[in-house]
Design a protein around this motif. Structure first.
Motif, short mmCIF file in Angstrom:
data_model
loop_
_atom_site.label_atom_id
_atom_site.label_comp_id
_atom_site.label_asym_id
_atom_site.label_seq_id
_atom_site.Cartn_x
_atom_site.Cartn_y
_atom_site.Cartn_z
N TYR A 266 115.72 26.08 4.85
CA TYR A 266 114.65 25.28 3.86
C TYR A 266 114.93 23.88 4.67
CZ TYR A 266 114.75 22.46 -0.01
OH TYR A 266 114.33 21.33 -0.58
N GLU A 267 116.24 23.55 5.80
CA GLU A 267 116.06 22.23 6.37
C GLU A 267 115.03 21.97 7.53
OE1 GLU A 267 118.92 23.45 5.93
OE2 GLU A 267 119.25 22.69 4.77
N ALA A 268 115.10 22.98 8.68
CA ALA A 268 113.55 22.36 9.01
C ALA A 268 111.86 23.03 8.32
CB ALA A 268 113.98 23.99 9.81
N ARG A 269 111.48 23.61 7.29
CA ARG A 269 110.65 24.17 6.73
C ARG A 269 109.98 22.85 6.42
NH1 ARG A 269 107.65 28.71 8.44
NH2 ARG A 269 106.58 29.32 5.95
N ARG A 270 111.36 21.87 5.76
CA ARG A 270 110.62 20.67 4.75
C ARG A 270 110.49 19.88 6.03
NH1 ARG A 270 116.34 17.91 2.13
NH2 ARG A 270 116.24 17.89 4.62
N GLU A 271 111.26 19.50 6.45
CA GLU A 271 110.65 18.45 8.34
C GLU A 271 109.11 18.86 8.77
OE1 GLU A 271 112.56 15.79 8.74
OE2 GLU A 271 113.42 16.44 6.77
N ASP A 272 109.07 20.04 9.34
CA ASP A 272 107.62 20.71 9.27
C ASP A 272 106.27 20.73 8.64
OD1 ASP A 272 109.05 21.28 11.93
OD2 ASP A 272 108.87 23.04 11.29
N PHE A 273 106.83 20.72 7.25
CA PHE A 273 104.98 20.59 5.78
C PHE A 273 105.30 19.58 5.12
CE2 PHE A 273 106.32 25.72 5.15
CZ PHE A 273 106.01 25.69 6.42
N ARG A 274 106.63 18.15 5.40
CA ARG A 274 105.72 17.37 4.60
C ARG A 274 104.68 16.77 5.77
NH1 ARG A 274 111.84 14.34 5.25
NH2 ARG A 274 112.80 14.83 2.77
N PRO A 275 103.68 15.82 4.57
CA PRO A 275 104.00 15.74 3.27
C PRO A 275 103.62 16.34 2.13
CG PRO A 275 101.57 15.06 3.54
CD PRO A 275 102.15 14.98 4.93
N PHE A 276 103.11 17.77 2.64
CA PHE A 276 103.36 19.19 2.01
C PHE A 276 101.79 19.05 1.17
CE2 PHE A 276 107.81 17.89 0.97
CZ PHE A 276 108.18 18.99 1.82
N ASN A 277 100.51 18.40 2.25
CA ASN A 277 99.02 18.32 1.54
C ASN A 277 98.36 19.33 2.58
OD1 ASN A 277 99.46 16.73 4.10
ND2 ASN A 277 98.36 15.26 3.04
N ARG A 278 98.94 20.36 2.85
CA ARG A 278 98.38 21.65 3.85
C ARG A 278 98.95 22.45 3.97
NH1 ARG A 278 99.46 20.59 8.88
NH2 ARG A 278 101.44 19.26 10.29
N ILE A 279 98.55 23.66 4.65
CA ILE A 279 98.81 24.65 4.72
C ILE A 279 99.55 24.70 6.78
CG2 ILE A 279 98.37 27.29 4.75
CD1 ILE A 279 98.45 26.20 1.92
N VAL A 280 100.30 25.04 6.28
CA VAL A 280 101.28 25.39 7.77
C VAL A 280 102.05 26.38 8.77
CG1 VAL A 280 102.65 23.94 9.24
CG2 VAL A 280 101.67 22.69 7.28
#
Length: 333
Positions: A266-280
């Motif tokens: 969870y923590e890694a995905r949160r840091e990688d995906f912020r600010p959650f405005n694009r498909i990663v």
């Protein structure tokens, strides 16, 4: 602060500015989004896990706002986005919502907009919330306590939020190996919990331990009209595989929750995906499987709730748009 949850802010509404959110209109979104929403099957409801994400400005929200502002008043605009027909209220996992909370949310929602609230951890976790993290995991005496759940959750929801009541999500979290649930004992305890609930209390059960998916668990769900949540989560089989392990056709509704790619944290995905405005991290296999699950359920005339977390692919609204486009395209074939 955890980006996935509504914060414990002071939720007193701020003074209205010149941009009054009560004037939200569907014409504020692109024509292609509005057209797509109109073509979705009536029984299919897409939504996200919570709604207070400033990175959704330009996707869901018309203008930039803080997380605190969205937590207070963002639900009003969220609920009018053409592709959203439900929302996950994840904040309720940490403590029961008060009557004032529920009245505040209800005042922001249009008629007929159901929400999927999590059952508080105080009733959903086999161990005391917060224990077992670097210390001894303490058994939770209130685990699946129907009396407490009825008094603290069901009664306020029926009193203040009945018009927006969707399936509750009973998320059974993972626990340390030394206190893992016995699958048979869990099924029996779940049955006693569900037996004490009124028919007006729809329940969906989300497991985070695949060992608990047993014939006894399936029988309990079928007996009491509860649904198994087909979840996409770190240590669980895929939603498609779970649907093959249980007879999902007998449930009164289908609930799909897309949370976290298996094998990721969870923590890694949160840091990688912020600010959650694009498909990663696009997952075409997942999208295909979920679209098929939705199509199968609509063919059975089962209502479908699909709740998407930002950690699934990077941006829950964009994942939902992709699923909606795929679903509509397949309906035309």
């Amino acid at each position: 602060m955890n980006d996935d949850q509504l914060s414990l802010f002071d939720l007193t509404p701020p003074p209205r500015g010149r941009d009054d959110e009560t004037n939200v209109s569907e014409t504020d979104w692109p024509a292609e989004v509005r057209a797509l929403g109109e073509r979705l099957p009536a029984g299919v409801r897409f939504g996200t896990s919570s709604w207070s994400f400033p990175g959704w400005a330009g996707l869901v929200y018309r203008r930039p706002r803080t997380q605190a502002e969205l937590a207070r008043e963002g639900l009003r605009e969220y609920a009018r986005y053409p592709l959203f027909g439900t929302v996950g209220i994840d904040r309720s996992y940490y403590a029961p919502l008060t009557g004032e909370d529920l009245k505040r949310y209800a005042a922001q929602l249009p008629a007929g907009f159901p929400c999927c609230a999590k059952v508080p951890a105080m009733y959903a976790s086999p161990v005391l919330p917060g224990s077992g993290r670097g210390a001894e995991a303490l058994p939770n005496p209130d685990f699946l306590s129907a009396g407490g759940f009825l008094a603290d959750v069901v009664q306020p929801f029926h009193l203040h939020f009945a018009r927006h009541l969707g399936p509750f999500v009973l998320e059974i979290p993972p626990v340390p190996p030394e206190v893992r649930l016995d699958p048979s004992a869990f099924a029996d305890r779940l049955g006693r919990f569900l037996d004490a609930l009124p028919d007006s209390c729809p329940i969906s059960v989300e497991l985070r331990d695949r060992r608990l998916i047993t014939p006894a668990y399936e029988a309990v769900l079928n007996q009491y009209g509860a649904a198994h949540v087909l979840n996409y989560w770190s240590a669980m089989p895929s939603p498609r595989e779970q649907a093959g392990m249980l007879d999902v056709t007998r449930a009164p509704f289908t609930v799909v929750r897309l949370l976290l790619r298996p094998g990721t944290r969870y923590e890694a995905r949160r840091e990688d995906f912020r600010p959650f405005n694009r498909i990663v991290d696009q997952n075409d296999v997942l999208r295909r499987d979920v679209t098929r699950l939705i199509s199968d359920a609509t063919g059975r005339q089962q209502p479908v709730y699909v709740l998407v977390n930002n950690k699934a692919e990077g941006s829950a609204p964009l994942t939902i748009r992709a699923l909606a486009e795929q679903l509509v395209a397949e309906m035309q074939l």
